[in-house]
Scaffold this motif. Structure first.
Motif, PDB file in Angstrom:
ATOM      1  N   ASP A  10       0.844  -1.202   0.000  1.00 21.37           N
ATOM      2  CA  ASP A  10       0.000   0.000   0.000  1.00 21.37           C
ATOM      3  C   ASP A  10       0.876   1.248   0.000  1.00 21.37           C
ATOM      4  N   ASN A  11       0.452   2.258  -0.745  1.00 22.98           N
ATOM      5  CA  ASN A  11       1.124   3.557  -0.703  1.00 22.98           C
ATOM      6  C   ASN A  11       0.785   4.266   0.599  1.00 22.98           C
ATOM      7  N   VAL A  12       1.690   5.124   1.052  1.00 23.22           N
ATOM      8  CA  VAL A  12       1.417   5.994   2.188  1.00 23.22           C
ATOM      9  C   VAL A  12       1.703   7.435   1.769  1.00 23.22           C
ATOM     10  N   PHE A  13       1.135   8.392   2.513  1.00 20.00           N
ATOM     11  CA  PHE A  13       1.128   9.778   2.080  1.00 20.00           C
ATOM     12  C   PHE A  13       1.531  10.729   3.208  1.00 20.00           C
ATOM     13  N   SER A  14       1.950  11.934   2.835  1.00 21.51           N
ATOM     14  CA  SER A  14       2.236  12.964   3.829  1.00 21.51           C
ATOM     15  C   SER A  14       0.997  13.214   4.673  1.00 21.51           C
ATOM     16  N   ASN A  15       1.207  13.457   5.955  1.00 23.41           N
ATOM     17  CA  ASN A  15       0.158  13.732   6.938  1.00 23.41           C
ATOM     18  C   ASN A  15      -0.650  12.491   7.318  1.00 23.41           C
ATOM     19  N   GLU A  16      -0.249  11.321   6.840  1.00 22.64           N
ATOM     20  CA  GLU A  16      -0.948  10.104   7.243  1.00 22.64           C
ATOM     21  C   GLU A  16      -0.445   9.652   8.613  1.00 22.64           C
ATOM     22  N   VAL A  17      -1.375   9.180   9.432  1.00 24.31           N
ATOM     23  CA  VAL A  17      -1.045   8.653  10.758  1.00 24.31           C
ATOM     24  C   VAL A  17      -1.069   7.126  10.677  1.00 24.31           C
ATOM     25  N   VAL A  18      -0.003   6.505  11.130  1.00 28.40           N
ATOM     26  CA  VAL A  18       0.078   5.044  11.147  1.00 28.40           C
ATOM     27  C   VAL A  18      -0.090   4.559  12.580  1.00 28.40           C
ATOM     28  N   ASN A  19      -1.107   3.734  12.822  1.00 31.48           N
ATOM     29  CA  ASN A  19      -1.375   3.185  14.139  1.00 31.48           C
ATOM     30  C   ASN A  19      -1.242   1.668  14.100  1.00 31.48           C
ATOM     31  N   THR A  20      -0.502   1.115  15.054  1.00 28.30           N
ATOM     32  CA  THR A  20      -0.352  -0.335  15.130  1.00 28.30           C
ATOM     33  C   THR A  20      -1.021  -0.863  16.384  1.00 28.30           C
ATOM     34  N   GLY A  21      -1.572  -2.063  16.285  1.00 31.28           N
ATOM     35  CA  GLY A  21      -2.210  -2.687  17.424  1.00 31.28           C
ATOM     36  C   GLY A  21      -1.253  -3.572  18.192  1.00 31.28           C
ATOM     37  N   ALA A  22      -1.787  -4.318  19.142  1.00 30.88           N
ATOM     38  CA  ALA A  22      -0.973  -5.252  19.914  1.00 30.88           C
ATOM     39  C   ALA A  22      -0.432  -6.340  18.996  1.00 30.88           C
ATOM     40  N   ASN A  23       0.778  -6.777  19.255  1.00 30.01           N
ATOM     41  CA  ASN A  23       1.414  -7.833  18.462  1.00 30.01           C
ATOM     42  C   ASN A  23       1.448  -7.505  16.969  1.00 30.01           C
ATOM     43  N   SER A  24       1.580  -6.234  16.661  1.00 29.79           N
ATOM     44  CA  SER A  24       1.595  -5.781  15.271  1.00 29.79           C
ATOM     45  C   SER A  24       2.880  -5.019  14.977  1.00 29.79           C
ATOM     46  N   ALA A  25       3.177  -4.861  13.709  1.00 30.96           N
ATOM     47  CA  ALA A  25       4.366  -4.118  13.305  1.00 30.96           C
ATOM     48  C   ALA A  25       4.252  -3.774  11.826  1.00 30.96           C
ATOM     49  N   ALA A  26       5.069  -2.825  11.395  1.00 32.32           N
ATOM     50  CA  ALA A  26       5.069  -2.427   9.988  1.00 32.32           C
ATOM     51  C   ALA A  26       6.436  -1.901   9.601  1.00 32.32           C
TER      52      ALA A  26
ATOM     53  N   PRO B 283      21.703   0.320  26.840  1.00 35.69           N
ATOM     54  CA  PRO B 283      21.406  -0.946  27.524  1.00 35.69           C
ATOM     55  C   PRO B 283      20.887  -1.968  26.512  1.00 35.69           C
ATOM     56  N   PRO B 284      20.722  -3.221  26.913  1.00 40.61           N
ATOM     57  CA  PRO B 284      20.121  -4.215  26.018  1.00 40.61           C
ATOM     58  C   PRO B 284      18.736  -3.752  25.563  1.00 40.61           C
ATOM     59  N   ALA B 285      18.374  -4.106  24.335  1.00 41.20           N
ATOM     60  CA  ALA B 285      17.087  -3.681  23.786  1.00 41.20           C
ATOM     61  C   ALA B 285      15.935  -4.231  24.625  1.00 41.20           C
ATOM     62  N   PRO B 286      14.960  -3.376  25.000  1.00 39.44           N
ATOM     63  CA  PRO B 286      13.811  -3.854  25.776  1.00 39.44           C
ATOM     64  C   PRO B 286      12.928  -4.766  24.914  1.00 39.44           C
ATOM     65  N   PRO B 287      11.997  -5.503  25.546  1.00 34.75           N
ATOM     66  CA  PRO B 287      11.154  -6.460  24.807  1.00 34.75           C
ATOM     67  C   PRO B 287      10.402  -5.846  23.628  1.00 34.75           C
ATOM     68  N   GLN B 288       9.889  -4.613  23.770  1.00 32.22           N
ATOM     69  CA  GLN B 288       9.125  -4.023  22.673  1.00 32.22           C
ATOM     70  C   GLN B 288       9.997  -3.769  21.464  1.00 32.22           C
ATOM     71  N   VAL B 289      11.265  -3.446  21.683  1.00 31.53           N
ATOM     72  CA  VAL B 289      12.191  -3.248  20.565  1.00 31.53           C
ATOM     73  C   VAL B 289      12.551  -4.589  19.934  1.00 31.53           C
ATOM     74  N   GLN B 290      12.785  -5.593  20.757  1.00 25.12           N
ATOM     75  CA  GLN B 290      13.096  -6.921  20.250  1.00 25.12           C
ATOM     76  C   GLN B 290      11.952  -7.470  19.404  1.00 25.12           C
ATOM     77  N   SER B 291      10.720  -7.256  19.868  1.00 25.08           N
ATOM     78  CA  SER B 291       9.560  -7.723  19.119  1.00 25.08           C
ATOM     79  C   SER B 291       9.448  -7.033  17.769  1.00 25.08           C
ATOM     80  N   MET B 292       9.674  -5.711  17.751  1.00 21.97           N
ATOM     81  CA  MET B 292       9.617  -4.964  16.492  1.00 21.97           C
ATOM     82  C   MET B 292      10.671  -5.485  15.510  1.00 21.97           C
ATOM     83  N   GLN B 293      11.878  -5.679  15.990  1.00 21.43           N
ATOM     84  CA  GLN B 293      12.943  -6.126  15.115  1.00 21.43           C
ATOM     85  C   GLN B 293      12.691  -7.540  14.599  1.00 21.43           C
ATOM     86  N   ALA B 294      12.074  -8.365  15.447  1.00 22.18           N
ATOM     87  CA  ALA B 294      11.751  -9.726  15.018  1.00 22.18           C
ATOM     88  C   ALA B 294      10.674  -9.709  13.935  1.00 22.18           C
TER      89      ALA B 294
END
Length: 202
Positions: A53-69, A191-202
């Motif tokens: 999908d294309n994205v545009f200027s001024n667009e807001v991206v919202n992610t839910g639980a256990n989600s990533a983009a 410091p070591p990456a916290p869980p939320q960062v590890q999840s995003m990278q995974a």
């Protein structure tokens, strides 16, 4: 009578297509990868984003639980967004004259990983509820807590963090944090990456 009906039909059709027309602008990038529940909000219209999908200027991206983009923009900037995050693509201008280009985004909560593209580093900026971040290198991870506490971790290159009239330069391997109404903390080894960062990278 036929003309009058035609005009009415055209008006109704225009209203029906309004959400599409609202997005009929030049795309600044596209969704390279979508995991689970990711939505885009543009001019009060909400859509579920899928890969490519294309994205545009001024667009807001919202992610839910256990989600990533992951998004890739026209200048090759790469933006990864973790779960429970909200990022606004404030201003993306790509011009043949690099002096007129600008890449600005803001994050109100969550976690993201930003890899700058092929434009001059001075054109990139990231804003959070408590800090303004200037990109002086390539890769950084930004987290924003519910209370606005911002953490800036530089993975490669460097960044400037400005808050409460003070600016700190953060180099590769270091992290600075900013709380509400306070200047950036002196950079310290990351410091070591916290869980939320590890999840995003995974």
């Amino acid at each position: 009578r036929f003309t009058r009906k035609s005009v009415v039909f055209a008006a109704v059709a225009a209203l029906t297509l309004h959400p599409v027309l609202a997005q009929a602008q030049v795309a600044v990038g596209n969704a390279n990868k979508i995991v689970s529940n990711v939505r885009g909000v543009l001019q009060a219209n909400t859509r579920t984003l899928v890969t490519q999908d294309n994205v545009f200027s001024n667009e807001v991206v919202n992610t839910g639980a256990n989600s990533a983009a992951r998004f890739i923009f026209r200048d090759k900037t790469m933006l990864s967004v973790g779960a429970n995050s909200s990022v606004t693509l404030d201003n993306f201008v790509f011009d043949a004259d690099s002096a007129k280009s600008q890449v600005a985004l803001s994050m109100s909560k969550g976690v993201m990983r930003f890899v700058s593209g092929n434009l001059p580093k001075r054109v990139y900026s990231i804003r959070t509820p408590t800090a303004l971040i200037g990109i002086r290198g390539t890769t950084l991870v930004v987290t924003v807590a519910a209370n606005g506490l911002t953490s800036v971790t530089v993975v490669e290159g460097a960044a400037t963090v400005t808050a409460s009239g003070a600016t700190t330069t953060v180099n590769s391997g270091f992290t600075s944090t900013v709380s509400q109404g306070a200047p950036p903390t002196p950079p310290s080894p990351s410091p070591p990456a916290p869980p939320q960062v590890q999840s995003m990278q995974a």
